[in-house]
Design an enzyme around this catalytic site. Structure first.
Site, PDB file in Angstrom:
ATOM      1  N   GLY A 354       0.794  -0.628   0.000  1.00  0.00           N
ATOM      2  CA  GLY A 354       0.000   0.000   0.000  1.00  0.00           C
ATOM      3  C   GLY A 354       0.851   0.673   0.000  1.00  0.00           C
ATOM      4  CB  THR A 355       3.957   4.145  -0.807  1.00  0.00           C
ATOM      5  OG1 THR A 355       4.754   3.047  -0.372  1.00  0.00           O
ATOM      6  CG2 THR A 355       4.711   5.436  -0.704  1.00  0.00           C
ATOM      7  CB  VAL A 356       0.341   8.264   0.781  1.00  0.00           C
ATOM      8  CG1 VAL A 356      -0.839   7.328   0.952  1.00  0.00           C
ATOM      9  CG2 VAL A 356       1.001   8.537   2.126  1.00  0.00           C
TER      10      VAL A 356
END
Length: 535
Positions: A354, A355-356
């Site tokens: 999952g 990174t943002v």
């Protein structure tokens, strides 16, 4: 910068956004608006970045959380600063204990891959040095959404749904009880558009706002983490948390086509993109959509990644020097290996012995490139009951091979995949860019930079363009939008090509460039729920 703002060679539902006083780009619209609120209240680009990052822990929990790590590149007053917010392995975690537990490699879930979370410390460090608004104000949007609820966005909903299957085998494990009660309380993921609230997360954010983040590392939240870890067989202790602080570092760079491309140094693997760019310097690519262009890019990245996976580690344990890995002589040596056929990847010997993701800019010239991640989706699955703190699985990147620089050891930081990027020219900021997505990240950086500097595409087109991703050996995934003739040509050269209809695995990026007249140019892409907001 030489690109055409009115040209869109690739279909997109988005267009370049332009403004002059401030801009926020990220993969979730509510989080982008949180950052814009800070700019409108007199905050700077750092305040906007922090409010966005804090909000993302709420509205994109499938990619990051309060137990994440974070890296940042920050342009302030004509200088670029780097911040490494990654944490080390706990003092109690050793290679022998992992092997004794029956693992031949580092697992993805449970307590073993959990490292000391760095994001909250990174927020505090960034604010202490460069923030303008009160620290507590930066938490207000996130607290509102966590307490009152927010609608689940499409990409987040898709990834949340996938987590049902991922974590199903752990439903009866007491260590995972917090995950299920927090993120799957009904036994199923929320539907897209469904309103979700995280009251425990809201209370934790309030406490972090009140204490400047100290409660996480040296207060009651640290005590709760310690207690749950002890009760469920974990290795993380409050002493590990108390000894941690995010670290300011000197960014590393390479020059490419008259521009300087900047990354965070190891233990991050941004150096991979720089090594690949150094190899690509020796090639002249006139057109993007050709067999030769794809082949050379893939081979350059394959060689750079082979070196990175072998040599990149906590810099205190690396035998290879950054300057050797980035030397042009070494790039020339690696480039000489590229011919007309696909190579089997092997690392070289660079020794001379999952990174943002989000980016922000303000009207004063300040700019931030920021990335934050639990690693694989929701991370380790370790969620501290009653707090909303979802812990990372960053330790999964450690090797258990004692011959590797990146072999697990207590107090050691792992090889790290999250990498913010930044571009300058002649000592002036052009702006931040990033492509989130695990091992796709340096590959996304390479492709976006080539799209802009070699093929003169505008930021939106550079993000929209079809992508490829080297996986291992000669295996390469490509998006279905790639020309079939190029796909067949790559196969004829020995590449094992897998065509993917799902574009979500090819990274999700954002860009902000500052033109010479001060105009901000922002872009985000259709592979995410992303938004560019500005004024």
């Amino acid at each position: 910068m030489d690109y055409n703002l009115s040209s869109y060679p690739y279909p997109s539902r988005r267009r370049v956004i332009m403004a002059r006083r401030g801009m926020v780009c990220t993969g979730q619209p509510l989080a982008a608006q949180a950052g814009l609120r800070m700019l409108l209240q007199g905050g700077n680009a750092v305040d906007a970045a922090l409010a966005t990052a804090i909000c993302l822990t709420v509205v994109e929990p499938d990619c990051n959380g309060l137990g994440s790590d974070a890296f940042a590149l920050v342009w302030i007053k004509d200088r670029l600063y780097g911040l490494n917010g990654s944490g080390p392995a706990p003092a109690l975690l050793t290679r022998d204990k992992v092997l004794a537990a029956g693992h031949s490699e580092m697992p993805q879930r449970g307590w073993i891959p959990v490292t000391v979370p760095g994001a909250v410390s990174a927020w505090a460090e960034l604010h202490r040095r460069f923030g303008r608004l009160p620290f507590a104000k930066l938490f207000e949007p996130a607290i509102e959404y966590a307490r009152d609820g927010f609608p689940v966005s499409p990409i987040a909903g898709k990834l949340w749904k996938a987590a049902e299957t991922t974590f199903a085998p752990y439903r009866d494990d007491p260590a995972f009880a917090g995950f299920f009660s927090t993120f799957l309380p009904t036994g199923a993921a929320p539907e897209v558009g469904e309103t979700v609230a995280f009251p425990d997360h809201a209370r934790t954010l309030e406490r972090l706002a009140q204490t400047g983040g100290e409660a996480f590392y040296r207060g009651e939240l640290a005590d709760k983490i310690d207690q749950f870890s002890r009760a469920t067989g974990g290795y993380l202790r409050k002493e590990d948390l108390a000894g941690y602080r995010a670290q300011w570092v000197d960014p590393i760079r390479t020059d490419y086509r008259g521009y300087d491309v900047w990354e965070i140094p190891p233990n991050g693997h941004g150096i991979t993109a720089l090594m690949a760019l150094n190899i690509m310097k020796g090639f002249h690519l006139e057109e993007r959509e050709t067999l030769d262009s794809y082949h050379k890019q893939i081979e350059a990245m394959k060689l750079a990644f082979s070196d990175a996976r072998h040599y990149v580690a906590d810099p205190r344990f690396m035998h290879a020097r950054v300057e050797d890995l980035l030397s042009q002589d070494y790039a020339d040596q690696r480039r000489s290996l590229i011919g007309d056929r696909a190579l089997e990847p092997r690392w070289g010997k660079p020794f001379s012995g999952g990174t943002v993701y989000l980016c922000t800019a303000d009207g004063e010239g300040n700019m931030v490139s920021f990335i934050q991640s639990n690693f694989r989706g929701f991370g380790s699955g370790m969620v501290i009951p009653g707090t909303g703190i979802a812990l990372n699985d960053r330790g999964n990147n450690f090797s258990l091979d004692p011959a590797m620089d990146n072999c697990l050891a207590p107090g050691k930081k792992p090889y790290h995949t999250i990498i913010p990027g930044f571009l300058t020219k002649d000592g002036n900021a052009v702006g931040p860019f990033g492509v989130m997505g695990g091992f796709m990240q340096p590959q996304g950086h390479l492709q976006v930079i080539l799209n802009i500097l070699d093929f003169h595409m505008n930021p939106q087109s550079a993000l929209d363009a079809p992508r490829w991703q080297w996986i291992e050996g000669k295996k390469v995934e490509v998006e279905a939008q790639v020309d079939p003739a190029i796909i067949e040509g790559l196969r004829a050269r020995g590449h094992e090509i897998i065509v993917k209809q799902d574009r979500s695995t090819f990274g999700r990026g954002q860009i902000i460039w500052r033109r010479e007249d001060g105009t901000l140019v922002g872009a985000t892409e259709g592979r995410t729920d992303g938004s560019v907001v500005a004024y």
